[in-house]
Design a protein around this motif. Structure first.
Motif, PDB file in Angstrom:
ATOM      1  N   GLU A 207      38.540  55.300  49.103  1.00  0.00           N
ATOM      2  CA  GLU A 207      39.635  54.339  49.205  1.00  0.00           C
ATOM      3  C   GLU A 207      39.258  52.976  48.634  1.00  0.00           C
ATOM      4  O   GLU A 207      40.108  52.264  48.089  1.00  0.00           O
ATOM      5  CB  GLU A 207      40.071  54.216  50.665  1.00  0.00           C
ATOM      6  N   LEU A 208      37.980  52.595  48.731  1.00  0.00           N
ATOM      7  CA  LEU A 208      37.541  51.317  48.170  1.00  0.00           C
ATOM      8  C   LEU A 208      37.670  51.295  46.649  1.00  0.00           C
ATOM      9  O   LEU A 208      37.959  50.257  46.057  1.00  0.00           O
ATOM     10  CB  LEU A 208      36.090  51.043  48.574  1.00  0.00           C
ATOM     11  N   TYR A 209      37.464  52.441  46.008  1.00  0.00           N
ATOM     12  CA  TYR A 209      37.568  52.507  44.550  1.00  0.00           C
ATOM     13  C   TYR A 209      39.008  52.654  44.077  1.00  0.00           C
ATOM     14  O   TYR A 209      39.335  52.292  42.948  1.00  0.00           O
ATOM     15  CB  TYR A 209      36.728  53.664  44.015  1.00  0.00           C
ATOM     16  N   LYS A 211      41.740  51.327  45.682  1.00  0.00           N
ATOM     17  CA  LYS A 211      42.615  50.269  46.182  1.00  0.00           C
ATOM     18  C   LYS A 211      43.148  49.377  45.074  1.00  0.00           C
ATOM     19  O   LYS A 211      44.354  49.095  44.999  1.00  0.00           O
ATOM     20  CB  LYS A 211      41.864  49.435  47.220  1.00  0.00           C
ATOM     21  N   SER A 212      42.276  48.897  44.194  1.00  0.00           N
ATOM     22  CA  SER A 212      42.676  47.986  43.110  1.00  0.00           C
ATOM     23  C   SER A 212      41.498  47.821  42.162  1.00  0.00           C
ATOM     24  O   SER A 212      40.352  48.135  42.523  1.00  0.00           O
ATOM     25  CB  SER A 212      43.076  46.618  43.663  1.00  0.00           C
ATOM     26  N   GLU A 214      40.042  45.054  41.344  1.00  0.00           N
ATOM     27  CA  GLU A 214      39.113  44.098  41.947  1.00  0.00           C
ATOM     28  C   GLU A 214      38.278  44.756  43.041  1.00  0.00           C
ATOM     29  O   GLU A 214      37.074  44.510  43.162  1.00  0.00           O
ATOM     30  CB  GLU A 214      39.874  42.897  42.513  1.00  0.00           C
ATOM     31  N   SER A 215      38.922  45.585  43.855  1.00  0.00           N
ATOM     32  CA  SER A 215      38.196  46.297  44.903  1.00  0.00           C
ATOM     33  C   SER A 215      37.170  47.243  44.290  1.00  0.00           C
ATOM     34  O   SER A 215      36.035  47.361  44.782  1.00  0.00           O
ATOM     35  CB  SER A 215      39.176  47.081  45.784  1.00  0.00           C
ATOM     36  N   LYS A 217      35.647  46.880  41.377  1.00  0.00           N
ATOM     37  CA  LYS A 217      34.544  46.062  40.856  1.00  0.00           C
ATOM     38  C   LYS A 217      33.634  45.585  41.980  1.00  0.00           C
ATOM     39  O   LYS A 217      32.396  45.705  41.889  1.00  0.00           O
ATOM     40  CB  LYS A 217      35.098  44.858  40.101  1.00  0.00           C
ATOM     41  N   ASN A 218      34.219  45.055  43.038  1.00  0.00           N
ATOM     42  CA  ASN A 218      33.417  44.500  44.131  1.00  0.00           C
ATOM     43  C   ASN A 218      32.573  45.573  44.811  1.00  0.00           C
ATOM     44  O   ASN A 218      31.413  45.334  45.168  1.00  0.00           O
ATOM     45  CB  ASN A 218      34.323  43.815  45.149  1.00  0.00           C
ATOM     46  N   ARG A 219      33.154  46.760  44.998  1.00  0.00           N
ATOM     47  CA  ARG A 219      32.394  47.830  45.638  1.00  0.00           C
ATOM     48  C   ARG A 219      31.250  48.298  44.747  1.00  0.00           C
ATOM     49  O   ARG A 219      30.122  48.505  45.213  1.00  0.00           O
ATOM     50  CB  ARG A 219      33.312  49.014  45.963  1.00  0.00           C
ATOM     51  N   LYS A 222      28.454  45.759  44.718  1.00  0.00           N
ATOM     52  CA  LYS A 222      27.754  45.700  46.005  1.00  0.00           C
ATOM     53  C   LYS A 222      26.746  46.833  46.140  1.00  0.00           C
ATOM     54  O   LYS A 222      25.595  46.607  46.534  1.00  0.00           O
ATOM     55  CB  LYS A 222      28.759  45.755  47.155  1.00  0.00           C
ATOM     56  N   TYR A 294      38.426  51.764  36.435  1.00  0.00           N
ATOM     57  CA  TYR A 294      39.432  51.977  37.481  1.00  0.00           C
ATOM     58  C   TYR A 294      40.568  52.860  36.966  1.00  0.00           C
ATOM     59  O   TYR A 294      40.992  53.810  37.643  1.00  0.00           O
ATOM     60  CB  TYR A 294      39.977  50.634  37.946  1.00  0.00           C
TER      61      TYR A 294
END
Length: 307
Positions: A207-209, A211-212, A214-215, A217-219, A222, A294
């Motif tokens: 779900e983190l990948y 979502k959007s 930006e989400s 990229k951030n995941r 991290k 994405y």
């Protein structure tokens, strides 16, 4: 060149291996159960209504994303797996849904599967999905693997591998592995890999990948950074060993390990430098390509409106 397998019991994606840990001896489909596993899903039953609904949505998403140019097969049983495949070879001939050990350009592959024990049929469990999309020319493609609760048969995971091709080669020249598991080999003359697990569930990671951008990229950034911190920590704490092997007798048997030692200070310095370069490169690619990645992942994943 990396090897990627879409097979019944082992999937090698990047440097992470997923395998059947305890395949049941009684998983050969009996005559009576052949009537249940008849190439369709009309006779199977799920353990929960939520699983049933989720499976049907995933099936519909895959089916609706393909057309008459895709080859497909009925559901087939392979070991503890009951699965259906959709395949297409882009522009350069046909790809007949045959399992392959080598990913090359122009391959499109989608698979949906469940797990079963012969003694428990018609009840099935452990929804899984695999997908592959590679370009005909140069650029990035994607390989994807997802497996839910699978008891002792298969390691549950979400794994997304982005594959880079150039004009000259039929095979990937580079890759970035994201998802619940990653592995990094510290030195070429060592078998000690630093394996990183996110500690999240396969669904939460997915779900983190999705979502959007930006989400996504951030995941990705991290987990790359957390993996890097784990690698340098193990190098600095002398967790990485160099194995010294005995003589190979040309008999097909790997030579024995006769001793193991810590990295020298010079080897540690070099390993830290190589690791920094490797993980910095991954982060740079994510910054440049995250929106493209994405969109690629969204195109192959069957999870639209599933969760």
């Amino acid at each position: 060149m990396k090897i990627f397998l879409f097979v019944t019991c082992v999937v090698i994606i990047g440097a992470v291996v997923y395998g059947c840990s305890q395949i049941q001896n009684n998983n050969i489909v009996g005559v009576d159960n052949e009537k249940i596993l008849d190439g369709t899903t009309r006779n199977i039953q799920f353990r929960t209504d939520k699983e049933k609904v989720r499976f049907q949505k995933m099936f519909d998403n895959i089916n609706n994303s393909t057309d008459a140019r895709w080859k497909t097969r009925p559901f087939e049983s392979h070991g503890n797996f009951y699965k259906k495949q959709w395949c297409k070879r882009a522009e350069i001939g046909e790809f007949d849904c045959e399992q392959t050990n080598n990913i090359t350009k122009g391959m499109m592959f989608k698979e949906l599967s469940v797990l079963f024990y012969d003694k428990d049929l018609p009840v099935v469990f452990g929804i899984g999905s695999d997908a592959l999309y590679t370009l005909v020319k140069s650029g990035w493609g994607v390989s994807f693997s997802y497996r839910e609760y699978a008891e002792s048969i298969f390691q549950k995971h979400t794994n997304i591998t982005f594959l880079q091709f150039d004009e000259a080669s039929e095979y990937p020249i580079d890759e970035i592995v994201l998802g619940t598991d990653r592995s990094y080999l510290v030195t070429e003359n060592s078998d000690y890999s630093v394996v990183y697990n996110t500690g999240t569930s396969e669904q939460s990671e997915l779900e983190l990948y999705l979502k959007s951008p930006e989400s996504f990229k951030n995941r990705a950034l991290k987990i790359i950074d957390q993996h890097y911190q784990m690698v340098i920590g193990q190098i600095n704490k002398n967790k990485i060993k160099i194995d010294e092997y005995g003589e190979y007798k040309d008999d097909g048997v790997p030579p024995p390990v006769i001793s193991s030692r810590n990295l020298t200070n010079e080897e540690k310095r070099k390993a830290l430098g190589v690791a920094k370069e490797y993980f910095d490169k991954e982060k740079s690619i994510i910054f440049d390509e995250y929106n493209n990645f994405y969109q690629l992942f969204k195109a192959v994943s069957p999870f639209e409106n599933v969760f």
